[in-house]
Each structure stands twice: as C-alpha cells, then as structure tokens.
Scaffold this motif. Structure first.
Motif, mmCIF file in Angstrom:
data_model
loop_
_atom_site.group_PDB
_atom_site.id
_atom_site.type_symbol
_atom_site.label_atom_id
_atom_site.label_comp_id
_atom_site.label_asym_id
_atom_site.label_seq_id
_atom_site.Cartn_x
_atom_site.Cartn_y
_atom_site.Cartn_z
ATOM 1 N N TYR A 161 24.853 41.701 44.994
ATOM 2 C CA TYR A 161 24.970 40.254 45.245
ATOM 3 C C TYR A 161 23.712 39.717 45.916
ATOM 4 C CZ TYR A 161 29.740 39.711 43.705
ATOM 5 O OH TYR A 161 30.858 39.636 42.921
ATOM 6 N N HIS A 180 29.563 34.596 47.820
ATOM 7 C CA HIS A 180 28.696 35.770 47.774
ATOM 8 C C HIS A 180 28.359 36.224 49.185
ATOM 9 C CE1 HIS A 180 26.986 35.213 43.440
ATOM 10 N NE2 HIS A 180 28.302 35.249 43.474
ATOM 11 N N ILE A 219 28.035 39.354 37.760
ATOM 12 C CA ILE A 219 27.832 38.320 38.772
ATOM 13 C C ILE A 219 27.322 37.044 38.098
ATOM 14 C CG2 ILE A 219 26.402 37.616 40.747
ATOM 15 C CD1 ILE A 219 26.402 40.609 41.610
ATOM 16 N N GLY A 220 26.316 37.184 37.240
ATOM 17 C CA GLY A 220 25.720 36.015 36.602
ATOM 18 C C GLY A 220 26.668 35.336 35.628
ATOM 19 N N TYR A 229 20.731 39.466 43.582
ATOM 20 C CA TYR A 229 20.877 38.643 42.388
ATOM 21 C C TYR A 229 19.899 37.469 42.367
ATOM 22 C CZ TYR A 229 22.577 37.170 38.050
ATOM 23 O OH TYR A 229 22.603 36.881 36.726
ATOM 24 N N ILE A 274 17.058 38.613 37.440
ATOM 25 C CA ILE A 274 16.577 38.050 38.688
ATOM 26 C C ILE A 274 15.286 37.292 38.425
ATOM 27 C CG2 ILE A 274 15.710 38.561 40.985
ATOM 28 C CD1 ILE A 274 17.405 41.072 40.915
ATOM 29 N N ARG A 331 26.046 43.676 38.143
ATOM 30 C CA ARG A 331 25.039 42.625 38.315
ATOM 31 C C ARG A 331 25.148 41.604 37.197
ATOM 32 N NH1 ARG A 331 20.554 44.618 41.830
ATOM 33 N NH2 ARG A 331 21.631 46.377 42.769
ATOM 34 N N ASP A 368 18.693 43.916 38.117
ATOM 35 C CA ASP A 368 18.974 43.058 36.973
ATOM 36 C C ASP A 368 17.732 42.327 36.496
ATOM 37 O OD1 ASP A 368 19.959 41.245 35.166
ATOM 38 O OD2 ASP A 368 21.732 40.786 36.381
#
Ligand code: ADP
Ligand code: K
Ligand code: MG
Length: 481
Positions: free
Chosen positions: A442, A274, A191-192, A445, A357, A188, A354
């Motif tokens: 994803y 995504h 991803i960011g 997120y 978020i 997670r 996460d």
C-alpha cells in the motif's frame, strides 16, 4: 455544464460498497453479496479475449488520475469522462491478473480457494466485456456501468483471505519466496484496480443531489471520492491506536500508550483507508512486541515528519498544482530518489514493485511517520523473512516465548479475523504474517515505502513514508462549479 439533477436510482445497498469512511465501515454488513449479480449483462470470456486484453499496455495509475475529473459534485460530462476513463483501464488489468493466476503451478491453481479467485476474475471480466467496444454517453449507461463497478468491488472483497487460505493449503507445492513474488504482484495490482472502481463509485454517489453520501461529504468537504485532500496522519494514528489498544487489552490485559510528536497538525492529500490499514498493522506489531517483552511502561512513539521543503508555507505556489499535462510527462526514474529522500534511509523496495507506480516528479507533499517501540527488536534470522507473506513469529499457545518464526504458523486462526481495506473486521493482533508485506504494498503504491530498523535486544523503528498528491486544481475556489 449542468449538475446531475436526478433522483438516486441505484439501490442503497450499492452505496454501502463505496461511500467513504466512517459510514462505509458501519454499513458494510448491509451490503449483501451477490444481490445484483443476476441483473448484470455478461459476455462469455474466451482465451482470445484474455490474451488480446493482456497484451494491451497497462495504464500507470497516479493519485492525480483519481482527482482529475474534478471535485464532487461532478457535472454530467465529468461523470461520463470518469466512467469512460475507468472503462478504458479495467479490462486489461483483469486480463493480466487472470494470466498471472494461470501461470501458477497447476496443483496450486487447482486449489479450490485459488481457483475461486480465478473464477471471480473471469466473472468480473465477463461483466465488463459487453462495455468494451463502446463509449458511455448517457447517464442511464453510466448508472448501469456503476452497478458493474459495485459488483466488481464486492466480488473481490475477500480476495486476500481466500488467497491466504489457498496458499496455506498449497504450501507443500510452492516455496514461500514464490508465494511472496506472486502475492506482491497480485495484491499490488489489486490495489489499483480496486481504487479505480471505488473512485468512480464514490464520485458517482457524491454527485447525486439527494444521496446520503452527499450529506457525509458536506461534513467532509476535503473528500474527492476516496481521497481526503485534508488528511491528518496524526488523527489516523490516534484512531488506530485506540482500536489496536482495545484488541491488545483483550488479548493481554494491558495496552501500551502512544505518544504522537513531530508535526501532528500536518495534513496532505491521501487515501484514508490505505493509511489506516498500514498504521494499524504497524501499531499491532509495535504493541505486540512491547507487551510480549514486558515493556508496556515505555510508550510507543509516533513522529510525524513532513518533508522539509514542503511545509505548509511553501505549498502555495502554482508549481505544485497537478495538471494532466504535467502528470503525463512524469517519468519512472524519480521514485528511488524520492523514497530515499523521504526516509533518509534506504527504503526496502521489493523486486516486484508494481510497474504501475508512477510518482509525481516535482514537489508534492509528503511525510515520513516513524513508529518507535521498545519491544526488543527483531532477531537477525527473523529479519530476513519479515517481508514474506505468511512469515510470522506469532503463536497463540506460547505468546511470550522465544519467538521462533515460521511460514505456516497458526495462520488459519488469524484468517478468521483477517483485516484489510475492503476486507473484514480486524480482531487479532498478529498471526497471518501479511501485515508488513501488504502494508508495504500500500505504501509503495504511490511512491512511498516502509523501512524497518531493528535494534536487536532493544526495539524497532519503522519508517513509513508517503507522498500525497499536489494541490488539486480549483481547490482554492472551494467546490467546482
Ligand atoms: P504478523 O504480525 O502477523 O506476524 P507481520 O508481517 O506484521 O506479520 O510481521 C512479521 C514478523 O515481523 C512478526 O511476526 C514479528 O516477528 C516481526 N516484527 C514486525 N514488527 C516488529 C516489531 N515492531 N518488533 C518486533 N518484531 C516485529
Ligand atoms: K510477514
Ligand atoms: Mg503484524
């Protein structure tokens, strides 16, 4: 403010790392790894650096953050602001990842694959440290910084398959639940981090007057960096159904048909790669179940259901415009309400969701996509494990037998064909056990989710909920000047 008027000075291979799909996919192979490593200025990372940076608060990333610098082509000032924003966020994020890797059991961190990931993070932090004390004030610096971002994205491109291999090899020393806890947090966060770097890269290249990316975006005026403000989920479903259909036909000789209903014309602002990853994984699961239970005469049904209060006619008011002030005032508490409203079901939210978020409070567009198959559903004992990384019932030798799941499976084979945004090509239908948990990471997120409803003996409904970003400021005037 003047536009950036300057010939493209970064080698074309760096463009490969950051241009929006579909060019990105076809040209990725040209982006040879490590080409530019030697040119980057680095600074040795000390334990002190790591603990100092890891103690800084993490900036919660929103979709609005990614579009706030404006619509490409950016002015020089906007480009510098984007670079400085990116720089202000990344070092702390990398330091957090390094700390979390170091907290794994020693025997796991010693695995060569896991330690490779650790050294990748150290490398990336060492390329950022020389920038950490300064502000980026000239275009020359911005170009150099963009090379650092390209290196960052490229260095971590294969993280998921490397980590999967590492944890598979170390599975004697760490429980599936602990692996899932670590990977959920790690992937997670990745991803960011990746998104922030890719967004700056993309904004940089789409602001170059003569770049090929600019031409692509002329065809696609809805793009702001990696975000498509006119993303049509039905089009992604259609595309993914074709790709997954090919794989399915290669493996089984048949492919189920897909029927798309609901509101196929619906569009909203989201990140195509995504959505593509998630839909591909969900369709793979649905296709595999359908074919393995001999039900390919029954279509897989995909329903596109926009949030009712956000149908196109209601999105025109200024209240939907995202402004920086509004985003900064958002609070964390809305997410649960939002995901429940999304699906009408309780979305399965993982305990390690996460902390980054940060959903948008007021009416932003959103959609629930239901993927319904007649593939027999999921047995109650397997249902308890489907969100574990590496849990799979796939077994190449006896593809259509009793479907007993395990946490090791034949993951090594699946690894060779692992897919993921920014990863390698996708050629296998299942086997690694990463599809659902990574897809959910994803989806969650930006405040969405995935809920699975199994009707054991009959079929499965999967609800994918997504929320987009509100109307982007300046959108009604076309490109910003
Ligand atoms: P993989 O597909 O590699 O096995 P996933 O995380 O995508 O990993 O799925 C985990 C397991 O969940 C699958 O192996 C399968 O047993 C079960 N599953 C997921 N989706 C479905 C579905 N639509 N129908 C039946 N079983 C499913
Ligand atoms: K799984
Ligand atoms: Mg799968």
């Amino acid at each position: 403010m003047a536009q950036v008027q300057r010939p493209l000075v970064i080698q074309s291979h760096i463009i490969r790392a950051c241009c929006p799909r579909p060019a990105r996919r076809t040209t990725r192979a040209l982006f040879a790894r490590g080409n530019h490593h030697h040119k980057l200025h680095t600074k040795t990372v000390t334990d002190n650096d790591i603990s100092r940076l890891a103690s800084l608060p993490l900036h919660p990333l929103t979709l609005a953050d990614l579009v706030k610098h404006g619509r490409p082509p950016l002015t020089t000032q906007q480009l510098l602001t984007s670079a400085n924003f990116t720089l202000s966020i990344l070092p702390a994020r990398l330091a957090h990842r390094i700390q979390s890797l170091r907290n794994l059991p020693f025997i796991v961190v010693s695995n060569p694959h896991v330690s490779k990931i650790h050294s990748n993070y150290i490398h990336s932090l060492s390329t950022l440290l020389p920038w950490a004390e300064q502000e980026i004030t000239t275009l020359e610096e911005e170009v150099k910084f963009t090379e650092v971002m390209a290196d960052l994205v490229q260095t971590h491109a294969n993280t998921i398959s490397i980590l999967a291999r590492g944890f598979l090899e170390a599975r004697k020393y760490i429980s599936p639940k602990d692996v899932t806890r670590f990977l959920d947090e790690h992937l997670r966060a990745r991803i960011g981090t990746r998104l922030i770097a890719e967004q700056h890269l993309s904004l940089h290249f789409s602001s170059q007057p003569h770049s090929e990316v600019m031409h692509e975006q002329d065809d696609n005026p809805g793009y702001i960096g990696v975000i498509d403000t006119k993303l049509k989920p039905a089009r992604i479903v259609d595309h993914c159904a074709n790709v997954v259909g090919e794989i399915c036909e290669l493996k089984y000789g048949v492919r189920p048909t897909v029927v798309i209903n609901g509101e196929p014309e619906y569009e909203f602002a989201h990140i195509p790669v995504h959505l593509e990853y998630i839909i591909t994984e969900l369709l793979k699961n649905a296709f595999r179940a359908t074919v393995e239970s001999g039900m390919e005469r029954e279509s897989v049904e995909v329903t596109i259901a926009p949030l009712p209060e956000l149908l196109p006619e209601s999105t025109g008011s200024d209240a939907d415009t995202i402004s920086k002030e509004k985003v900064e005032n958002e609070d964390q508490g809305n997410m649960d309400v939002a995901s429940q409203r999304f699906t009408g079901h309780t979305t399965t939210t993982s305990p390690t969701a996460d902390a980054n978020i940060l959903p948008l409070k007021h009416s932003t567009p959103g959609v629930t996509i239901r993927i319904r198959d007649r593939g027999g559903g999921i047995s109650p004992e397997n249902l308890a494990h489907i969100w574990d990384y590496s849990f799979t019932t796939f077994n190449d030798d006896q593809a259509s037998s009793t479907l007993t799941g395990s946490h090791s499976g034949n993951g090594m084979d699946a690894l060779n064909a692992f897919s993921g945004p920014g990863g390698d090509g996708a050629n296998s239908l299942a086997g690694l056990g990463y599809g659902l948990p990574l897809g959910r990471a994803y989806a969650e997120y930006f405040g969405g989710g995935i809920a699975v409803q199994s009707l054991w003996g009959w079929g499965t409904d999967v609800y994918l909920s997504l929320r987009g970003v509100g109307r982007v400021e300046g959108e009604e005037n076309g490109r910003r000047r």
